[in-house]
Write a protein that holds these residues in place. Structure first.
Motif, short mmCIF file in Angstrom:
data_model
loop_
_atom_site.label_atom_id
_atom_site.label_comp_id
_atom_site.label_asym_id
_atom_site.label_seq_id
_atom_site.Cartn_x
_atom_site.Cartn_y
_atom_site.Cartn_z
N TYR A 100 70.74 26.06 4.86
CA TYR A 100 70.27 27.35 4.31
C TYR A 100 70.71 28.50 5.20
CZ TYR A 100 66.66 30.20 6.59
OH TYR A 100 66.03 31.11 7.39
N LEU A 148 65.27 25.92 2.38
CA LEU A 148 64.31 26.16 3.46
C LEU A 148 62.92 25.66 3.06
CD1 LEU A 148 63.15 27.40 6.05
CD2 LEU A 148 63.32 29.65 5.01
N PHE A 157 60.28 21.77 4.10
CA PHE A 157 58.88 21.57 4.52
C PHE A 157 58.14 20.61 3.59
CE2 PHE A 157 59.91 25.35 6.97
CZ PHE A 157 59.38 24.99 8.19
N VAL A 214 55.79 19.61 12.00
CA VAL A 214 55.93 20.74 11.07
C VAL A 214 55.89 22.06 11.85
CG1 VAL A 214 54.82 22.02 9.18
CG2 VAL A 214 54.86 19.52 9.12
N ARG A 215 54.88 22.18 12.73
CA ARG A 215 54.70 23.42 13.49
C ARG A 215 55.94 23.73 14.34
NH1 ARG A 215 50.73 22.06 16.85
NH2 ARG A 215 49.24 22.40 15.18
N ALA A 225 58.91 24.85 12.21
CA ALA A 225 58.76 26.23 11.76
C ALA A 225 59.04 27.20 12.92
CB ALA A 225 57.36 26.46 11.19
N LYS A 226 58.55 26.86 14.11
CA LYS A 226 58.80 27.72 15.28
C LYS A 226 60.29 27.82 15.59
CE LYS A 226 54.60 27.51 18.06
NZ LYS A 226 53.97 26.95 19.26
N SER A 252 62.80 27.44 13.68
CA SER A 252 63.61 28.05 12.62
C SER A 252 63.22 29.48 12.30
CB SER A 252 63.47 27.26 11.31
OG SER A 252 63.29 25.91 11.53
N GLY A 253 62.04 29.90 12.74
CA GLY A 253 61.48 31.16 12.27
C GLY A 253 61.80 32.37 13.14
N PRO A 254 60.93 33.40 13.07
CA PRO A 254 61.21 34.66 13.77
C PRO A 254 61.36 34.50 15.28
CG PRO A 254 58.96 34.64 12.88
CD PRO A 254 59.68 33.48 12.28
N CYS A 255 60.68 33.54 15.89
CA CYS A 255 60.81 33.35 17.33
C CYS A 255 61.88 32.32 17.67
CB CYS A 255 59.48 32.91 17.94
SG CYS A 255 58.18 34.10 17.60
N VAL A 274 65.86 32.57 13.18
CA VAL A 274 65.98 33.86 12.48
C VAL A 274 65.99 35.02 13.49
CG1 VAL A 274 64.94 35.42 10.80
CG2 VAL A 274 64.93 32.98 10.36
N GLY A 275 65.13 34.93 14.51
CA GLY A 275 65.13 35.96 15.55
C GLY A 275 66.47 36.03 16.27
N GLN A 303 69.36 35.24 15.04
CA GLN A 303 70.34 35.84 14.12
C GLN A 303 70.21 37.37 14.13
OE1 GLN A 303 72.84 34.76 12.59
NE2 GLN A 303 73.26 36.22 10.96
N SER A 312 57.32 36.80 19.74
CA SER A 312 58.41 37.08 20.67
C SER A 312 59.72 37.07 19.88
CB SER A 312 58.40 36.01 21.75
OG SER A 312 59.58 36.06 22.48
N THR A 313 60.03 38.21 19.27
CA THR A 313 61.19 38.33 18.39
C THR A 313 61.63 39.80 18.39
OG1 THR A 313 62.01 37.72 16.18
CG2 THR A 313 59.85 38.76 16.26
N THR A 333 59.35 31.20 6.68
CA THR A 333 59.28 30.16 7.72
C THR A 333 57.99 30.29 8.53
OG1 THR A 333 61.67 30.44 7.89
CG2 THR A 333 60.62 29.00 9.50
N GLU A 341 54.42 27.90 9.93
CA GLU A 341 53.86 27.79 11.28
C GLU A 341 52.38 28.17 11.24
OE1 GLU A 341 55.98 29.98 14.34
OE2 GLU A 341 54.24 29.83 15.70
#
Lengths: 296, 296
Positions: free
Chosen positions: A80, A119, A123, A143-144, A147-148, A150-153, A156-157, A159, B28-29, B120, B124
């Motif tokens: 994705y 994406l 899950f 799972v947690r 998500a961590k 792959s996510g904003p932190c 994605v962050g 990127q 943290s992002t 995402t 979390e």
């Protein structure tokens, strides 16, 4: 590539290649969406993340079957991210791995939705892995952490930081931080997830985490070096493409020789961490040499 | 709106409004990503999904606190879907709820990534809800069902079917199927999730599932009716906007009177299902009347 690693990769890459589209086939969803999801899942690639997870499981002498669903979920998240990265508003790439990118075939709207679907489905897929039945608390941890990573932190962050770092000169530390999140977090997760599934000790997990971070760094430094001196046929993309994007790279910041020295230093560090782990390290060690030494 | 429902909504909408951005603050992002995520989370809206979950929990006499994280996770998924739907490649909307859409403020790349990040992060967030510690198997069920309701067989699949249904005339059944997935599945999940958290019986869950499907249908029929005869100031969007998109709607297929009759029939069906559930139904009943009777 070391023969044992090559054997392992060939066998399990085929398994992953076959298994990935099989999840999508039976979904009750419009055909176009299935096709768009499947197109990118079938586009190949090295399957590094699933194979890292399986090699780690194997190193702890656990059955591969325990990790297949999770390995495929990770590859779906990686896939994705490639679909969205290739979009006109992002890197605007027409080809990937020598084939037209998803939005070139299915249009931008479908490419965005195929990414969203992969994406989200990843899950759902995790919650059907074997560990869920016996050890739901462990499954929730997995799972947690996914998500961590792959996510904003995490991805994605990274990127976002990568986009914001374009057209300005970065320090080596800034560059390393970007890659740490953009690609390193999901690579590291793949290894950690294998170790968590195998009930590794806290100490082993910590060493593997450090190993994985170094491996992610190696991966990126080598990618940057190959972009300067690689063979475009083997890479499946034009050499020197980073140049045109005004992106900072390890060779642009350190020179080609500096980047190669950095590669050597971090290969050594990666191996030091790996050697502290109580497991059969053969595959992960061979993989480290492969990542640092590959020609594509 | 019924006074008790109004009181409940006012109190908990404020709580949800305040809580949603608080999750993002400490991540943290990169700041730009936080801002883009927060912008759309703060853009308001009715918070129907979180309030459905909380009203269901309350109806089973369980503390609101048990559902807040999950309610916010659902709203994040709803918010990401709006950000992606508004993109130029999708509905190409410049405003939403009277404010510039996410990509108009932050650019397309950041809007895509803010959507990816919210989706995402919601997974979390679920893994930190109170139920996770005590009842991990239940928490995993909630993760699985949320992924199903939002993914290729739920919301994303409905969005694809909606796009593919443009510019051709649909049957009423096709239109209902599209909305069932595009908006109904996540609305239904909100109610079911409240009931699962409250340990409702299988029988109650089944009736609530049917109620939720009817409620989602009501929601959409009423939206379509408001698009024909609503007040654009109250709606926050121009009246007649569905017309310009060549989209099938209940009034376009059944006439305005036919759509209103359908609204009445399904209001009755929704209430029949609700009355079979052993819980304090006051809030959900008032909500049904509100959804069918609202002027925006």
């Amino acid at each position: 590539m070391n023969e044992q690693l090559k054997g392992f990769f060939n066998e399990y890459r085929k398994l992953i290649d076959a298994r990935l589209p099989s999840y999508i086939e039976d979904l009750s969803t419009p055909d176009t969406l299935k096709q768009a999801m499947t197109y990118s899942l079938k586009a190949g690639g090295k399957r590094v993340r699933p194979l890292l997870l399986l090699a780690t499981l194997d190193g702890f002498n656990r059955p591969i079957e325990d990790g297949l669903d999770l390995a495929c979920a990770i590859e779906m998240i990686h896939t994705y991210s490639l679909i969205h990265d290739d979009l006109p508003a992002m890197d605007d790439d027409d080809t990937r791995r020598g084939q037209p990118t998803n939005h070139k075939v299915y249009g931008e709207a479908m490419a965005i939705l195929a990414g969203d679907a992969l994406l989200t489905y990843s899950f759902e897929l995790i919650t059907s892995m074997p560990a869920v039945r016996e050890e739901p608390a462990k499954a929730l941890t997995l799972v947690r952490e996914l998500a961590k990573a792959s996510g904003p932190c995490g991805m994605v962050g990274g990127q976002v930081a990568d986009i914001e770092g374009e057209n300005r000169s970065l320090t080596v530390q800034e560059l390393a931080d970007i890659h740490h999140h953009k690609t390193g977090d999901l690579l590291a997760y793949s290894i950690i997830a294998g170790a968590v599934l195998a009930d590794a000790s806290e100490e082993d997990l910590e060493h593997l985490r450090m190993f994985a971070i170094e491996l992610g760094l190696l991966f990126q430094i080598k990618d940057d070096i190959l972009d300067v001196e690689g063979d475009s046929d083997k890479l499946g993309k034009p050499v020197g493409s980073d140049d045109g994007n005004n992106k900072s790279t390890y060779p642009s910041l350190l020179g080609l020789d500096g980047a190669k020295k950095m590669l050597d230093v971090h290969t050594m560090k990666a191996k030091e961490h790996l050697e502290a782990v109580k497991m059969d390290r053969t595959l992960l060690l061979a993989l480290t040499d492969y990542v640092a030494g590959r020609d594509h």
